[in-house]
Structure formats: structure tokens, C-alpha cells
Design an enzyme around this catalytic site. Structure first.
Site, mmCIF file in Angstrom:
data_model
loop_
_atom_site.group_PDB
_atom_site.id
_atom_site.type_symbol
_atom_site.label_atom_id
_atom_site.label_comp_id
_atom_site.label_asym_id
_atom_site.label_seq_id
_atom_site.Cartn_x
_atom_site.Cartn_y
_atom_site.Cartn_z
ATOM 1 N N GLY A 7 0.809 -1.208 0.000
ATOM 2 C CA GLY A 7 0.000 0.000 0.000
ATOM 3 C C GLY A 7 0.844 1.260 0.000
ATOM 4 O O GLY A 7 2.080 1.219 0.058
ATOM 5 N N ASN A 66 -5.566 2.815 10.000
ATOM 6 C CA ASN A 66 -6.666 3.672 10.413
ATOM 7 C C ASN A 66 -7.629 2.862 11.268
ATOM 8 O O ASN A 66 -7.695 1.633 11.170
ATOM 9 C CB ASN A 66 -7.423 4.212 9.194
ATOM 10 C CG ASN A 66 -6.718 5.386 8.553
ATOM 11 O OD1 ASN A 66 -5.978 6.118 9.204
ATOM 12 N ND2 ASN A 66 -6.951 5.581 7.266
ATOM 13 N N ALA A 88 0.126 9.844 1.481
ATOM 14 C CA ALA A 88 0.789 9.067 0.431
ATOM 15 C C ALA A 88 -0.252 8.578 -0.560
ATOM 16 O O ALA A 88 -1.382 8.266 -0.188
ATOM 17 C CB ALA A 88 1.549 7.883 1.029
ATOM 18 N N LYS A 135 -7.240 10.073 16.675
ATOM 19 C CA LYS A 135 -7.265 9.842 15.225
ATOM 20 C C LYS A 135 -8.621 9.287 14.802
ATOM 21 O O LYS A 135 -9.158 9.650 13.747
ATOM 22 C CB LYS A 135 -6.145 8.865 14.843
ATOM 23 C CG LYS A 135 -6.043 8.549 13.351
ATOM 24 C CD LYS A 135 -5.513 9.717 12.563
ATOM 25 C CE LYS A 135 -5.313 9.364 11.091
ATOM 26 N NZ LYS A 135 -4.185 8.459 10.854
ATOM 27 N N SER A 194 -9.021 8.054 2.500
ATOM 28 C CA SER A 194 -8.822 6.656 2.093
ATOM 29 C C SER A 194 -10.152 5.961 1.842
ATOM 30 O O SER A 194 -10.263 5.131 0.931
ATOM 31 C CB SER A 194 -8.034 5.898 3.167
ATOM 32 O OG SER A 194 -8.715 5.938 4.413
ATOM 33 N N GLU A 245 -13.014 0.726 5.419
ATOM 34 C CA GLU A 245 -12.676 0.521 6.824
ATOM 35 C C GLU A 245 -13.785 1.016 7.752
ATOM 36 O O GLU A 245 -13.538 1.326 8.911
ATOM 37 C CB GLU A 245 -11.370 1.240 7.141
ATOM 38 C CG GLU A 245 -10.169 0.706 6.376
ATOM 39 C CD GLU A 245 -8.932 1.560 6.562
ATOM 40 O OE1 GLU A 245 -8.050 1.140 7.324
ATOM 41 O OE2 GLU A 245 -8.865 2.633 5.947
#
Length: 313
Positions: free
Chosen positions: A10, A98, A125, A197, A267, A279
Site C-alpha cells: 500500500g 486507520n 501518500a 485519530k 482513504s 474501513e
């Protein structure tokens, strides 16, 4: 010799590998699909780094090695299971993902005293394919990585230098990651950082995915009611587990991150766009599951989980 072993191909994992390569740190990558592994990293200063060819299969690691799993939570069980026969020397494992729930997965497969570091990063990224078919990873945003021990039998040291005295291999693992992709900050209470987070991901990820938009649009007035509702539910659940979050502070942090990463796509947005599993269970779904255990109603997060899952039907 200490070496970074990175599971998967990834964007974040590839960036860590490229950073290790750039800074002369031994490293190896083990992607699920070798063909999809980037061959080059592009840095924000305009420089580039060629990645080493990846490996097909795991190998037995030394105790001083570091095994990094920069994967999604739902990928962890299969990945860790594949590596179990090669962990006889107990290399330090780093879970970098995450959402939440990864530690529970790892603990169900590994011995209770296995050395695990939990990490979360704000580096940006992106994997991309050039017109010629070359796969690259691009460093899209300078961030920082928070890291700490998942569990300890005694009170954790407050500083990295103190950690070196009691957990030298784990301290060395943190130092190795710092050399590869700085900055890396040791946190004695990493779970607080992970919940922080989570509060940001719980707002930005589902709303950008559902509305097909960049992060900056989260700050628009049209999403204010939903933002506040998610932050309220998050704060109620987190504080029920002994944390001390302030709802207004959580909301302000979400807005700050949305603006700082404004041009980026989350993401979860990218997963939905390309038809990949999301996710959502490890983010808003985790809030829902933890809320159930405390009997706390979280209708906004429950609805978001249902709506994101419906996108794949």
C-alpha cells in the site's frame, strides 16, 4: 543487523520502505500482489527513490528486526496468520492502520506477552500509475507518526530514552522508524492518540465517501449538523471508557485536519471510488460496537455505517 520488514504494497507501507531505502536502512517488502507494488517513490522536495524488488514469501526474522503491518484492519488476520511460522525469534510488530480493532485481532493470534507497537500516521501518500504503466508512490503531505507500546506488565516509561532501559528492542524499533520516515513521536499512552485519530476519521472518511468530495468540503455549513452529531457521539463513547475528550475541541480538531488536508481525498473515498472494501467497521463501526457495550445510543454513527456499506451493494 536491524531491518524493517513491511507487509503489503500500500501507499504508506511503500513510503516507509522508500524512506528506509533512502536512508540506508535494511528493508524488505512483502506485498500481496507483487505486480501492484510501486517501484519508485516521489518526495515532496522533487527527489525520488527506487524501491528494492519485493519478496514473494515471508522469512524467519531476527529478534532485532521490525515487522510492520501498514494494512487495513480487515486484512490483519490473514496477514498475521501467514507470518506466524516465521516469528519464532519474536521480532517487534508494528500495527499501523486507520481505525481501531487491529490490536484485538493481533492479540487473538499472538501470545499475550508478544511485543506490539501501535502507531498512527498523518503522512499523506498516494499510489498512482503513470501513462507508461509504471507504479509510483507519491508523498502528498508531510505529517508525523505517533507510536507506543500496546501493552506492558508495568508502568510505561514517559520518554523514549527511558523506554530504552526497559524495552530496548521496542525503543530501537521506534528509532528505526524515525530514521526511515520522520518525525516519529513516542507516546506513553498511545491509545489516547489512536482515539484522537478515530475522532477525525469518523467524520472525514464517511462524509467524503458518501458525498464524493475532497476533505476541505467537510468544513462547509451543509455538514455542520452531522459533524457535531458525530463528535458528540464519539465524545460520549470515548469518555465512557475513561478518556477525557471535550466535544468542542474534537470538532475543532476535525475542522483543522480537514482544512490542512483540504485537497486530499480520504482513504475511504478512494476505496469506494475503486470498489474496494472500506474501513467503516474499524472506524464508525468501532464506535457503534463500543457504544453498545456501554448502552450509549449513537444513531448518527449507526446510520453512517449502514449508508457506507450500502454503497457496495
Amino acid at each position: 543487523m536491524k531491518k524493517l520488514h513491511i507487509v503489503g504494497g500500500g501507499a504508506i507501507g511503500s513510503l516507509v520502505a522508500a524512506g528506509a531505502q533512502k536512508n540506508g536502512i535494511g528493508n524488505a517488502c512483502y506485498p500481496r500482489n507483487i505486480v501492484a507494488m510501486p517501484t519508485e517513490a516521489l518526495w515532496q522536495d522533487g527527489g525520488s527513490t527506487m524501491l528494492q524488488p519485493p519478496f514473494n514469501t515471508p522469512t524467519v526474522l531476527d529478534s532485532s528486526d521490525v515487522l510492520v503491518f501498514p494494512l487495513k484492519v480487515y486484512q490483519l488476520q490473514q496477514a498475521i496468520t501467514q507470518w506466524l511460522p516465521y516469528l519464532e525469534n519474536t521480532p517487534t510488530i508494528v500495527l499501523l492502520h486507520n481505525g481501531m480493532g487491529g490490536l484485538e485481532t493481533a492479540r487473538s493470534l499472538l501470545p499475550d506477552d508478544y511485543p506490539i507497537l501501535l502507531a498512527t500516521t498523518s503522512h499523506g501518500a498516494l499510489k498512482e500509475t503513470t501513462s507508461s504503466g509504471k507504479i509510483q508512490v507519491r508523498h502528498t503531505g508531510l505529517g508525523a507518526t505517533q507510536i507506543g507500546l500496546a501493552k506492558a506488565t508495568r508502568r510505561l516509561p514517559a520518554t523514549l530514552s527511558a523506554l530504552t532501559l526497559t524495552y530496548p528492542l521496542q525503543a530501537n524499533a521506534i528509532a528505526l522508524l524515525e530514521r526511515a520516515l520522520p518525525p516519529v513521536h513516542y507516546q506513553a499512552n498511545i491509545l489516547t492518540s489512536l482515539w484522537t485519530k478515530l475522532s477525525i476519521n469518523a467524520v472525514i472518511n464517511p462524509l467524503t465517501a458518501l458525498n464524493n468530495m475532497q476533505n476541505k468540503r467537510i468544513a462547509e455549513a451543509a455538514f455542520a449538523e452531522t459533524r457535531h452529531a458525530i463528535c458528540h457521539e464519539f465524545t460520549s463513547v470515548a469518555n465512557a471508557y475513561g478518556y477525557d475528550f471535550n466535544e468542542d475541541d474534537v470538532h475543532e480538531k476535525v475542522l483543522a485536519v480537514a482544512k490542512a488536508t483540504g485537497e486530499n481525498y480520504s482513504s475511504m473515498h478512494q476505496d469506494v471510488l475503486y470498489g474496494r472494501p472500506t474501513e467503516i467497521d474499524a472506524i464508525n463501526g468501532y464506535i457503534v460496537e463500543m457504544a453498545k457495550k456501554k448502552g450509549i445510543p449513537v444513531p448518527e454513527n449507526t446510520l453512517l455505517v449502514e449508508r457506507v456499506k450500502a454503497l457496495r451493494l
